[in-house]
Design a protein around this motif. Structure first.
Motif, mmCIF file in Angstrom:
data_model
loop_
_atom_site.group_PDB
_atom_site.id
_atom_site.type_symbol
_atom_site.label_atom_id
_atom_site.label_comp_id
_atom_site.label_asym_id
_atom_site.label_seq_id
_atom_site.Cartn_x
_atom_site.Cartn_y
_atom_site.Cartn_z
ATOM 1 N N ASP A 1 41.121 35.203 28.615
ATOM 2 C CA ASP A 1 40.963 36.498 27.950
ATOM 3 C C ASP A 1 41.763 36.557 26.656
ATOM 4 O O ASP A 1 41.349 37.219 25.705
ATOM 5 N N ASP A 2 42.906 35.885 26.610
ATOM 6 C CA ASP A 2 43.671 35.814 25.369
ATOM 7 C C ASP A 2 42.938 34.992 24.312
ATOM 8 O O ASP A 2 42.932 35.330 23.133
ATOM 9 N N PRO B 1 38.844 37.157 23.486
ATOM 10 C CA PRO B 1 39.001 38.587 23.830
ATOM 11 C C PRO B 1 37.665 39.277 24.111
ATOM 12 O O PRO B 1 36.653 38.980 23.482
ATOM 13 N N ASN B 2 37.707 40.163 25.086
ATOM 14 C CA ASN B 2 36.554 41.000 25.384
ATOM 15 C C ASN B 2 37.072 42.358 25.850
ATOM 16 O O ASN B 2 38.266 42.537 26.083
ATOM 17 N N HIS C 1 36.665 44.248 28.642
ATOM 18 C CA HIS C 1 37.039 44.568 30.031
ATOM 19 C C HIS C 1 37.804 43.452 30.739
ATOM 20 O O HIS C 1 37.921 43.487 31.965
ATOM 21 N N ASN C 2 38.311 42.458 30.022
ATOM 22 C CA ASN C 2 39.039 41.335 30.648
ATOM 23 C C ASN C 2 38.214 40.692 31.755
ATOM 24 O O ASN C 2 38.692 40.470 32.869
ATOM 25 N N GLY D 1 42.463 33.144 34.101
ATOM 26 C CA GLY D 1 41.678 34.250 33.567
ATOM 27 C C GLY D 1 42.377 34.961 32.423
ATOM 28 O O GLY D 1 41.760 35.291 31.405
ATOM 29 N N TYR E 1 37.080 37.651 32.219
ATOM 30 C CA TYR E 1 37.495 36.350 32.743
ATOM 31 C C TYR E 1 38.529 36.516 33.854
ATOM 32 O O TYR E 1 38.456 35.838 34.882
ATOM 33 N N THR E 2 39.473 37.408 33.656
ATOM 34 C CA THR E 2 40.495 37.640 34.674
ATOM 35 C C THR E 2 39.873 38.200 35.940
ATOM 36 O O THR E 2 40.190 37.755 37.053
#
Length: 54
Positions: A16-17, A20-21, A23-24, A12, A26-27
């Motif tokens: 996210d890296d 990018p979004n 609220h993160n 995740g 994917y994590t």
């Protein structure tokens, strides 16, 4: 169990890296999915071990 959750969180963070979004997401999503997967894995192992002991 910790390894499974750690793998999900690591994937995740890497996503996210790369994408990018705000609220993160994917994590968060992958961590929750892998937590559920880890719980199912542990429950299945407990059931299998209890069947072997009978």
């Amino acid at each position: 169990m910790f390894a499974i959750i750690g793998i999900g969180a690591f994937i995740g963070v890497k996503l996210d890296d790369a994408f990018p979004n705000k609220h993160n997401m994917y994590t968060i999503i992958l961590s929750l999915v892998f937590v559920i997967f880890a719980i199912v894995f542990v429950i299945r192992r407990i059931i299998a071990i209890s069947k072997e002991n009978n």
